[in-house]
Write an enzyme that holds these catalytic residues in place. Structure first.
Site, PDB file in Angstrom:
ATOM      1  N   ALA A 158     -23.168  38.474  91.890  1.00  0.00           N
ATOM      2  CA  ALA A 158     -23.681  39.703  92.498  1.00  0.00           C
ATOM      3  C   ALA A 158     -25.194  39.685  92.571  1.00  0.00           C
ATOM      4  O   ALA A 158     -25.791  40.105  93.577  1.00  0.00           O
ATOM      5  CB  ALA A 158     -23.196  40.908  91.703  1.00  0.00           C
ATOM      6  N   ASP A 199     -31.785  34.390  89.255  1.00  0.00           N
ATOM      7  CA  ASP A 199     -30.914  34.679  90.392  1.00  0.00           C
ATOM      8  C   ASP A 199     -31.710  35.211  91.577  1.00  0.00           C
ATOM      9  O   ASP A 199     -31.400  34.910  92.734  1.00  0.00           O
ATOM     10  CB  ASP A 199     -29.837  35.690  89.985  1.00  0.00           C
TER      11      ASP A 199
END
Length: 301
Positions: free
Chosen positions: A42, A245
């Site tokens: 995500a 990320d």
């Protein structure tokens, strides 16, 4: 607009903020607690979407309230969640302690992520229509390998983040185009502490490697080329959760837009530097206009 597929996890981050992280057997008092949508899949999906890509996520959430919130957070950031499954039981969670220097320690409970044991209907078609597939290791390894092989069949660039770090199957390495590891992961994979030497060792396994070095920037190595070091902007970190990320998501966007690797790494570093100045993972990720502004100024302040 570049098209990116992400095969990865969704977790609710349960974040405790403390002055100093507890040692084994020790209890400390924190000063704040938050529940923040996260998970490496995500996180990378949101980072890429906010950086300007058309992004779809393949993964799973549970039937609990966290699952509702996770899906809403993805939708709110412009991530296509049509292929995010809802499975009976709890969503994944990450239990995170963040200290006063912005460092963290994390325990991940897979929850619904463990149910993604294979590609589902429509997943390979989505991957085939993307320019890049982003992979991490918070889903079952067999599924990660299956996704990488699907990308390879369709000529889609595979970008692998080997986290949480573990032995990588030969079939996954054979289907990986770009490996993006932090210096600790690179050392764990190779047994070599020096990032430059570790990157050279990793090139025996995959054709391109980026080793991220935190505040010291990043190192790029490719077969037949001289390594390239790219510094990071100097900022004061509040919370480094999700910074890697953010870097990967922004890097995939920059490469999809045709930027040369040194420029792509610098742009991704600006994105990550912005993210560490805010608490949380998804909540801290910058939007395209912020990254462009930081890049234009040569600073992420």
């Amino acid at each position: 607009m570049t098209r990116i597929a992400v095969l990865g996890s969704t977790n609710m981050d349960l974040v405790a903020y403390v002055k100093t992280a507890p040692r084994r057997g020790e209890t400390v008092t924190g000063h704040d607690f938050r529940t923040i949508p996260g998970g490496k899949g995500a996180n990378q999906a949101v980072a890429a979407a906010r950086a300007g890509a058309d992004v779809a996520l393949i993964g799973a959430v549970g039937t609990d309230e966290f699952g509702v919130r996770l899906r809403a957070a993805l939708d709110g950031s412009g991530v296509d969640t049509d292929l995010v499954r809802t499975t009976e039981g709890p969503s994944g969670t990450a239990h995170i302690v963040v200290d006063a220097d912005g460092g963290n320690a994390i325990v991940v409970i897979p929850g619904a992520n463990a149910s993604v044991t294979h590609l589902g209907p429509g997943d390979e078609a989505l991957i085939a229509g993307a320019e890049s597939l982003l992979l991490q290791l918070e889903l079952p390894m067999d599924t990660v390998v299956e996704g990488a092989k699907a990308a390879r069949r369709h000529g889609v660039r595979t970008v692998l983040t080997p986290s949480p770090v573990q032995p990588l199957p030969p079939e996954l390495l054979a289907a990986t185009d770009l490996l993006v590891a932090n210096e600790h992961e690179a050392a764990a994979l190779t047994g070599i502490d020096d990032p430059k030497a570790a990157s050279r060792a990793l090139l025996e396994l995959v054709p391109e490697v980026v080793v991220t070095l935190g505040a010291r920037g990043s190192l790029y190595a490719a077969r037949g080329q001289d390594p390239v070091a790219v510094p990071a902007p100097e900022v004061t970190a509040v919370d480094t959760t999700g910074a890697g990320d953010t870097f990967v998501g922004a890097l995939a966007v920059a490469l999809g837009e045709g930027r040369a690797m040194p420029q792509a790494l610098a742009w991704a570093s600006d994105a990550a530097a912005l993210s560490v100045q805010r608490p949380g993972a998804v909540a801290a990720m910058p939007y395209r206009k912020e990254i462009d502004a930081a890049a234009a100024e040569g600073t992420a302040r």
